[in-house]
Design a protein around this motif. Structure first.
Motif, PDB file in Angstrom:
ATOM      1  N   THR A 199       0.807  -1.230   0.000  1.00 37.16           N
ATOM      2  CA  THR A 199       0.000   0.000   0.000  1.00 37.16           C
ATOM      3  C   THR A 199       0.835   1.272   0.000  1.00 37.16           C
ATOM      4  OG1 THR A 199      -0.137  -0.023   2.423  1.00 37.16           O
ATOM      5  CG2 THR A 199      -1.891  -1.155   1.196  1.00 37.16           C
ATOM      6  N   GLN A 200       2.074   1.214   0.527  1.00 33.62           N
ATOM      7  CA  GLN A 200       2.881   2.429   0.632  1.00 33.62           C
ATOM      8  C   GLN A 200       4.305   2.252   0.120  1.00 33.62           C
ATOM      9  OE1 GLN A 200       2.197   5.009   3.914  1.00 33.62           O
ATOM     10  NE2 GLN A 200       0.578   3.756   4.787  1.00 33.62           N
ATOM     11  N   ARG A 201       4.554   1.147  -0.542  1.00 37.79           N
ATOM     12  CA  ARG A 201       5.886   0.823  -1.066  1.00 37.79           C
ATOM     13  C   ARG A 201       6.968   0.988   0.001  1.00 37.79           C
ATOM     14  NH1 ARG A 201       3.840  -1.979  -3.974  1.00 37.79           N
ATOM     15  NH2 ARG A 201       3.951  -2.132  -6.241  1.00 37.79           N
ATOM     16  N   CYS A 202       6.668   0.479   1.182  1.00 40.43           N
ATOM     17  CA  CYS A 202       7.624   0.488   2.280  1.00 40.43           C
ATOM     18  C   CYS A 202       8.595  -0.675   2.087  1.00 40.43           C
ATOM     19  CB  CYS A 202       6.886   0.358   3.609  1.00 40.43           C
ATOM     20  SG  CYS A 202       7.974   0.300   5.046  1.00 40.43           S
ATOM     21  N   GLU A 203       9.876  -0.368   1.973  1.00 38.11           N
ATOM     22  CA  GLU A 203      10.879  -1.386   1.658  1.00 38.11           C
ATOM     23  C   GLU A 203      11.774  -1.765   2.832  1.00 38.11           C
ATOM     24  OE1 GLU A 203      12.973  -0.724  -2.184  1.00 38.11           O
ATOM     25  OE2 GLU A 203      11.817   1.145  -2.217  1.00 38.11           O
ATOM     26  N   LEU A 204      11.607  -1.093   3.973  1.00 35.83           N
ATOM     27  CA  LEU A 204      12.530  -1.314   5.089  1.00 35.83           C
ATOM     28  C   LEU A 204      11.762  -1.371   6.400  1.00 35.83           C
ATOM     29  CD1 LEU A 204      15.442  -1.314   6.359  1.00 35.83           C
ATOM     30  CD2 LEU A 204      15.278   1.201   6.362  1.00 35.83           C
ATOM     31  N   GLN A 205      12.086  -2.362   7.223  1.00 34.94           N
ATOM     32  CA  GLN A 205      11.585  -2.380   8.590  1.00 34.94           C
ATOM     33  C   GLN A 205      12.775  -2.386   9.537  1.00 34.94           C
ATOM     34  OE1 GLN A 205       8.837  -4.893  11.798  1.00 34.94           O
ATOM     35  NE2 GLN A 205       8.997  -5.626   9.694  1.00 34.94           N
ATOM     36  N   MET A 206      12.672  -1.586  10.604  1.00 35.08           N
ATOM     37  CA  MET A 206      13.738  -1.490  11.597  1.00 35.08           C
ATOM     38  C   MET A 206      13.203  -1.869  12.967  1.00 35.08           C
ATOM     39  SD  MET A 206      15.564   2.100  10.401  1.00 35.08           S
ATOM     40  CE  MET A 206      14.045   3.044  10.449  1.00 35.08           C
ATOM     41  N   GLY A 207      14.116  -2.240  13.864  1.00 29.26           N
ATOM     42  CA  GLY A 207      13.727  -2.597  15.221  1.00 29.26           C
ATOM     43  C   GLY A 207      14.930  -3.044  16.016  1.00 29.26           C
ATOM     44  N   GLY A 208      14.689  -3.479  17.237  1.00 24.93           N
ATOM     45  CA  GLY A 208      15.766  -4.015  18.070  1.00 24.93           C
ATOM     46  C   GLY A 208      16.247  -5.359  17.535  1.00 24.93           C
ATOM     47  N   SER A 209      17.427  -5.758  17.955  1.00 26.78           N
ATOM     48  CA  SER A 209      18.000  -7.010  17.442  1.00 26.78           C
ATOM     49  C   SER A 209      17.154  -8.225  17.793  1.00 26.78           C
ATOM     50  CB  SER A 209      19.422  -7.193  17.968  1.00 26.78           C
ATOM     51  OG  SER A 209      19.452  -7.222  19.388  1.00 26.78           O
ATOM     52  N   ASP A 210      16.338  -8.135  18.868  1.00 30.25           N
ATOM     53  CA  ASP A 210      15.469  -9.263  19.205  1.00 30.25           C
ATOM     54  C   ASP A 210      14.309  -9.404  18.212  1.00 30.25           C
ATOM     55  OD1 ASP A 210      14.267  -6.889  20.008  1.00 30.25           O
ATOM     56  OD2 ASP A 210      13.377  -7.740  21.827  1.00 30.25           O
ATOM     57  N   GLN A 211      14.168  -8.440  17.302  1.00 29.75           N
ATOM     58  CA  GLN A 211      13.108  -8.476  16.286  1.00 29.75           C
ATOM     59  C   GLN A 211      13.576  -9.044  14.952  1.00 29.75           C
ATOM     60  OE1 GLN A 211       9.693  -7.386  16.467  1.00 29.75           O
ATOM     61  NE2 GLN A 211      10.239  -7.733  18.600  1.00 29.75           N
ATOM     62  N   TRP A 212      14.817  -9.469  14.869  1.00 30.81           N
ATOM     63  CA  TRP A 212      15.374  -9.907  13.580  1.00 30.81           C
ATOM     64  C   TRP A 212      14.527 -11.003  12.936  1.00 30.81           C
ATOM     65  CZ3 TRP A 212      18.557  -8.226   9.999  1.00 30.81           C
ATOM     66  CH2 TRP A 212      19.085  -9.119   9.064  1.00 30.81           C
ATOM     67  N   GLY A 213      14.138 -12.001  13.723  1.00 34.07           N
ATOM     68  CA  GLY A 213      13.350 -13.100  13.161  1.00 34.07           C
ATOM     69  C   GLY A 213      12.006 -12.631  12.636  1.00 34.07           C
ATOM     70  N   ASN A 214      11.323 -11.771  13.386  1.00 36.38           N
ATOM     71  CA  ASN A 214      10.026 -11.261  12.950  1.00 36.38           C
ATOM     72  C   ASN A 214      10.146 -10.401  11.695  1.00 36.38           C
ATOM     73  OD1 ASN A 214       8.792 -12.461  15.159  1.00 36.38           O
ATOM     74  ND2 ASN A 214       8.801 -10.600  16.386  1.00 36.38           N
ATOM     75  N   ILE A 215      11.184  -9.564  11.657  1.00 32.60           N
ATOM     76  CA  ILE A 215      11.338  -8.647  10.523  1.00 32.60           C
ATOM     77  C   ILE A 215      11.713  -9.406   9.257  1.00 32.60           C
ATOM     78  CG2 ILE A 215      12.644  -6.680   9.630  1.00 32.60           C
ATOM     79  CD1 ILE A 215      12.893  -5.660  12.502  1.00 32.60           C
ATOM     80  N   THR A 216      12.638 -10.354   9.370  1.00 35.91           N
ATOM     81  CA  THR A 216      13.036 -11.097   8.176  1.00 35.91           C
ATOM     82  C   THR A 216      11.924 -12.027   7.695  1.00 35.91           C
ATOM     83  OG1 THR A 216      14.182 -12.698   9.614  1.00 35.91           O
ATOM     84  CG2 THR A 216      15.515 -10.954   8.600  1.00 35.91           C
ATOM     85  N   ALA A 217      11.010 -12.394   8.579  1.00 34.99           N
ATOM     86  CA  ALA A 217       9.829 -13.124   8.110  1.00 34.99           C
ATOM     87  C   ALA A 217       9.029 -12.244   7.153  1.00 34.99           C
ATOM     88  CB  ALA A 217       8.967 -13.558   9.290  1.00 34.99           C
ATOM     89  N   GLY A 218       8.992 -10.948   7.427  1.00 32.31           N
ATOM     90  CA  GLY A 218       8.313 -10.011   6.543  1.00 32.31           C
ATOM     91  C   GLY A 218       8.997  -9.899   5.193  1.00 32.31           C
ATOM     92  N   THR A 219      10.328  -9.816   5.187  1.00 30.42           N
ATOM     93  CA  THR A 219      11.039  -9.755   3.905  1.00 30.42           C
ATOM     94  C   THR A 219      10.801 -11.037   3.111  1.00 30.42           C
ATOM     95  OG1 THR A 219      13.130 -10.654   4.791  1.00 30.42           O
ATOM     96  CG2 THR A 219      12.816  -8.274   4.927  1.00 30.42           C
ATOM     97  N   GLU A 220      10.702 -12.166   3.829  1.00 26.26           N
ATOM     98  CA  GLU A 220      10.448 -13.452   3.170  1.00 26.26           C
ATOM     99  C   GLU A 220       9.058 -13.474   2.537  1.00 26.26           C
ATOM    100  OE1 GLU A 220      11.748 -17.427   2.215  1.00 26.26           O
ATOM    101  OE2 GLU A 220      12.798 -15.669   2.995  1.00 26.26           O
ATOM    102  N   LEU A 221       8.065 -12.965   3.256  1.00 25.23           N
ATOM    103  CA  LEU A 221       6.697 -12.966   2.729  1.00 25.23           C
ATOM    104  C   LEU A 221       6.596 -12.071   1.492  1.00 25.23           C
ATOM    105  CD1 LEU A 221       3.761 -13.853   3.026  1.00 25.23           C
ATOM    106  CD2 LEU A 221       3.395 -11.904   4.569  1.00 25.23           C
ATOM    107  N   ILE A 222       7.235 -10.914   1.518  1.00 24.60           N
ATOM    108  CA  ILE A 222       7.225 -10.015   0.366  1.00 24.60           C
ATOM    109  C   ILE A 222       7.900 -10.676  -0.830  1.00 24.60           C
ATOM    110  CG2 ILE A 222       8.155  -7.829  -0.521  1.00 24.60           C
ATOM    111  CD1 ILE A 222       7.772  -6.741   2.384  1.00 24.60           C
ATOM    112  N   SER A 223       8.992 -11.363  -0.572  1.00 24.87           N
ATOM    113  CA  SER A 223       9.697 -12.054  -1.650  1.00 24.87           C
ATOM    114  C   SER A 223       8.835 -13.152  -2.270  1.00 24.87           C
ATOM    115  CB  SER A 223      11.007 -12.645  -1.107  1.00 24.87           C
ATOM    116  OG  SER A 223      11.654 -13.418  -2.093  1.00 24.87           O
ATOM    117  N   ARG A 224       8.156 -13.937  -1.414  1.00 29.18           N
ATOM    118  CA  ARG A 224       7.384 -15.069  -1.925  1.00 29.18           C
ATOM    119  C   ARG A 224       6.086 -14.637  -2.590  1.00 29.18           C
ATOM    120  NH1 ARG A 224       8.242 -20.062   2.388  1.00 29.18           N
ATOM    121  NH2 ARG A 224      10.519 -19.918   2.437  1.00 29.18           N
ATOM    122  N   ARG A 225       5.438 -13.624  -2.044  1.00 23.97           N
ATOM    123  CA  ARG A 225       4.151 -13.198  -2.598  1.00 23.97           C
ATOM    124  C   ARG A 225       4.310 -12.252  -3.781  1.00 23.97           C
ATOM    125  NH1 ARG A 225      -0.901 -11.781   0.998  1.00 23.97           N
ATOM    126  NH2 ARG A 225      -1.686 -11.904  -1.140  1.00 23.97           N
TER     127      ARG A 225
END
Length: 421
Positions: free
Chosen positions: A181-207
């Protein structure tokens, strides 16, 4: 213009990033987001590292999106938690979300070019049907993929509910939604969020067959090993009703010398050259605490405003002997009235009560006898000067700023009498 990596790297604010992020940043401005779940009605200083990431993104020409988790807050993020978060009522989540949004609006610009945006994932997650979610997100992740993430692995022994187990997919859905919806290409957060954030990059790649990126910041701890952002009273909050501006200022001022370089680089917008100069001053005369003072003044002004910062700086200097009591302005005493023991004093009592009476009224002396003994031992002061006689009767000429009497016992105990009427 320097890139986000160029700014954050020298400040030690990059824990990890996806391959190709630097190359993408070099191509031009990017839109990025950080999510904040409304588990309380205020952010605390421990939340400010990713907020600084958003601010630096905007300063580097990017567009920041603040995501308030009115939807994900109903699920609860298991990252870094030993047990399941308490479930909040929807009404409480919505209240918290509105308060947090207002606080985040202090850090980034919401007008002009690359203006920041605020979104609430309740808008797309709450109407989302279960079957639609399973089809659009769940089918793209294997159980093995999810079990391998640290946020899940760390809870396998103590147990994790299906609700929290699914949090990773819900956050991934957020990233995909913002990409679409907004062509957002980057998500940031604390290092404990790495797994959650990269799951998002994976979903964007697959879909979508598209690239998206993750950037995570190191989790701050003190030299003593404690989690950054806590005082003896608990969290240091941005809400002045939870943590007063004076207490907020003192938190930063009391930063351990061993931590001040890292904390200054993390939270100050000052150029690195200015930070280096402050640290050189600090090394030359640590007792003056120039780095801590600069940090405390900058952070207090940013969160509570310039006027509040001036008041707390003046009050701090007053209590620690750096300012003549009679030279202090009214804003200093207004701050002190909220921070040290204070008692009202009727204007008609001026000149009628003795110094001993005033000490008892203020609570610094337990009785007139206690006051007399303390005065004889030169243990009590009025407006910065030792009290010489228990029977002295301070009057209107002794008032500070026309309505205050500052009493002191020893070096650290203060009380303020505030004239009424």
């Amino acid at each position: 213009m320097s890139t986000l990596i160029d700014e954050l790297g020298p400040r030690g604010l990059i824990h990890d990033a996806t391959p190709g992020l630097q190359e993408r940043l070099a191509q031009g401005p990017i839109t990025g987001y950080v999510g904040f779940d409304p588990t309380a009605d205020s952010l605390h200083v421990g939340n400010l590292v990713p907020v600084m990431g958003l601010a630096w993104l905007q300063r580097c020409g990017g567009t920041p999106i603040v995501l308030v988790g009115g939807g994900t807050g109903m699920v609860g993020d298991p990252s870094g938690k030993r047990g399941e978060r308490p479930v909040l009522a929807v009404e409480q989540i919505d209240h918290n979300a509105s308060r947090i949004r207002a606080q985040l609006e202090q850090f980034v610009r919401f007008d002009g070019a690359n203006a920041a945006r605020v979104v609430n994932n309740a808008d797309w997650l709450r109407p989302l049907g279960l079957m639609e979610f399973l089809r659009d997100a769940g089918k793209h992740f294997t159980l093995n993929y999810m079990l391998a993430k640290d946020s899940v692995k760390s809870r396998m022994e103590t147990g994790i509910s299906f609700t929290e187990f699914s949090y990773m997919l819900v956050q991934a859905y957020d990233f995909w939604h913002l990409w679409r919806t907004q062509r957002c290409e980057l998500q940031m957060g604390g290092s404990d969020q790495w797994g959650n954030i990269t799951a998002g990059t994976e979903l964007i790649s697959r879909r979508e067959g598209a690239s998206a990126h993750a950037l995570v910041f190191p989790l701050l701890t003190t030299a003593g090993g404690a989690k950054f952002g806590k005082s003896e009273q608990g969290n240091v909050w941005l809400d002045p009703a939870r943590t007063s501006p004076y207490q907020f200022f003192q938190f930063w001022l009391q930063t351990d010398d061993r931590d001040v370089e890292r904390v200054l680089k993390t939270f100050s917008f000052e150029p690195m050259e200015r930070i280096a100069a402050l640290l050189a001053e600090q090394a030359a005369d640590p007792a003056r605490r120039p780095a801590q003072r600069a940090l405390a003044e900058e952070m207090t002004a940013r969160i509570h405003g310039e006027a509040a910062a001036r008041g707390v700086v003046a009050a701090s200097r007053l209590l620690f002997g750096a300012t003549d009591v009679r030279g202090a302005g009214a804003e200093a005493f207004e701050v002190l009235a909220r921070e040290i023991p204070s008692a009202p004093l009727a204007r008609s009592e001026l000149g009628a009560l003795t110094a001993a009476d005033l000490l008892v009224k203020s609570g610094l002396a337990s009785s007139k006898g206690d006051a007399r003994r303390g005065i004889q031992g030169k243990g009590f002061s009025l407006n910065g000067a030792p009290l010489a006689a228990a029977e002295a009767r301070p009057g209107a000429g002794d008032l500070l700023c026309g309505r205050y009497l500052l009493l002191q016992k020893g070096k650290k105990s203060y009380a303020l009498l505030v004239i009424e009427g």
